[in-house]
Design an enzyme around this catalytic site. Structure first.
Site, mmCIF file in Angstrom:
data_model
loop_
_atom_site.group_PDB
_atom_site.id
_atom_site.type_symbol
_atom_site.label_atom_id
_atom_site.label_comp_id
_atom_site.label_asym_id
_atom_site.label_seq_id
_atom_site.Cartn_x
_atom_site.Cartn_y
_atom_site.Cartn_z
ATOM 1 N N TYR A 25 0.858 -1.188 0.000
ATOM 2 C CA TYR A 25 0.000 0.000 0.000
ATOM 3 C C TYR A 25 0.896 1.241 0.000
ATOM 4 C CZ TYR A 25 -4.341 2.535 0.661
ATOM 5 O OH TYR A 25 -5.407 3.372 0.484
ATOM 6 N N LYS B 116 -20.693 -20.195 -9.071
ATOM 7 C CA LYS B 116 -20.057 -20.146 -10.388
ATOM 8 C C LYS B 116 -18.627 -19.615 -10.264
ATOM 9 C CE LYS B 116 -21.008 -20.633 -14.872
ATOM 10 N NZ LYS B 116 -21.876 -21.636 -15.481
#
Length: 389
Positions: free
Chosen positions: A42, A97
């Site tokens: 970060y 899925k």
């Protein structure tokens, strides 16, 4: 015909407890164990990556997960056998899925359920989100809107788009028919094929069979055989009627099935046993509606040489998981902007080729858990990515 090894059916409590908190989470590819790691992952370190991408947007493919991320998109209007249950109720299916993409294709995936059924709004939403994903898997969108939505997204987005209910089903069906033909020593081009159902899957299955060399495909909707000029035959059905039913049959299921070699059920309509007797000797019966096949496999087996269903508790399950993970993996590996007909045909051929090693009347397609399937499909799709559409 032998049956799969019996597996104890899960209870409702088993299922609900397994879904607590959902089925997905994010993981890390870089460590975050100390201050140095934090400074790299970060701020301030990440700013260097952002500057690089701002100077050369193509670097996003290298330094983010975008080009390996599939968006699984649904409006919840045609979910499994449940119908129009809305986006929130469809989310567990889309999570599933995404889990399959990771387990079988090694692809990261994120489910996006949209609280609109307006094609314009869905297209605009995904165009706005395009920097965040590398491909779109449309899922459980009702017909006939699904045809327009897929077409519009293919035109609007510069990345692979596929409606799996259409093309995943079609790919695996073609692979299964190739396997059945190999078992019986028959040719696809010589079969008289009847498809019951002119929705998303029925239309795509008819078209891929024609592209693969089938010459006699007849399609039924709820009113009977598709025929040019017949009442109620408009849009996609009208286009399909022009290229199917070469003998210009009219009538209903009985007229279509008389002398037919193959029945493909994609409509949830019940197929009476007496109509099976009208088919040609040793036919193939693919009763694919799930959870209730058009005809019970045990009944179909009295007439058919080969029986397939959409269920996992009978042999020859026509399961889309054999196709879509490898199709998207191959398209992304090749950097393809489209999933072409050539790539779909290559996927079907790859699945059929894997099945050849263990081919039998009750094994015309590989197991979804065969580790060879997804790599074979992805390699074939990537190789076909440069072929003409």
């Amino acid at each position: 015909m032998s049956s799969p090894v019996p597996v104890a059916a899960p209870t409702r409590e088993d299922v609900l407890s397994a879904h607590l908190g959902g089925k997905l989470s994010t993981g890390l590819t870089a460590p975050l164990d100390n201050a140095r790691d934090l400074a790299i992952a970060y701020t301030p370190g990440v700013a260097e990556v952002s500057r690089a991408i701002a100077a050369d947007p193509a670097l996003a493919a290298r330094y983010t997960w975008t080009n390996r991320l599939v968006a699984v998109v649904s409006d919840g209007t045609a979910v499994l056998g449940l119908g129009d249950i809305g986006p929130r109720a469809s989310l567990p299916v889309m999570e599933g899925k995404s889990a399959l993409f990771k387990a079988f294709g090694g692809l990261d995936s994120i489910p996006l359920v949209l609280d609109t059924t307006d094609v314009d709004e869905i297209v605009e939403t995904l165009v706005r989100l395009r920097p965040s994903f590398g491909a779109v898997n449309l899922e459980d969108v009702s017909a006939p809107r699904c045809f327009e939505l897929e077409r519009r997204l293919i035109e609007a987005l510069d990345c692979p788009v596929m409606h799996d209910d259409q093309h995943g089903t079609a790919i695996v069906l073609l692979a299964a028919l190739r396997g059945a033909c190999a078992v019986q020593g028959r040719e696809l081009g010589g079969l008289r094929i009847v498809i019951s159902g002119a929705g998303a899957a029925g239309v795509a299955c008819a078209r891929i069979l024609l592209a693969a060399g089938a010459s006699d495909v007849t399609v039924l909707d709820s009113r009977g055989i598709l025929l040019p000029g017949r009442a109620g035959v408009t849009g996609e059905k009208a286009a399909l009627a022009e290229v199917t039913n070469p003998r210009r049959l009219s009538g209903a299921t009985a007229e279509a099935l008389t002398g037919a070699d193959v029945f493909v059920g994609l409509s949830s309509a019940t197929l009476p046993e007496d109509l099976l007797a009208l088919m040609a000797p040793e036919p193939f019966v693919f009763a694919l509606s799930n959870p209730d096949p058009e005809v019970h496999p045990d009944v179909a087996a009295r007439y058919a040489a080969i029986v397939a269903t959409g269920r996992s508790d009978f042999p020859n399950q026509i399961n889309n998981v054999l196709a879509f993970p490898g199709v998207f993996r191959g398209a992304l590996d090749a950097g393809a902007r489209r999933i072409t007909e050539a790539m779909k045909l290559a996927a079907a051929d790859a699945i059929a080729a894997v099945a050849l090693d263990d081919l039998a009347p009750d094994r015309i397609v590989p197991s979804p858990f065969d580790p060879r399937v997804a790599p074979a499909v992805s390699q074939a799709v990537a190789a076909a990515a440069g072929d003409p559409i």
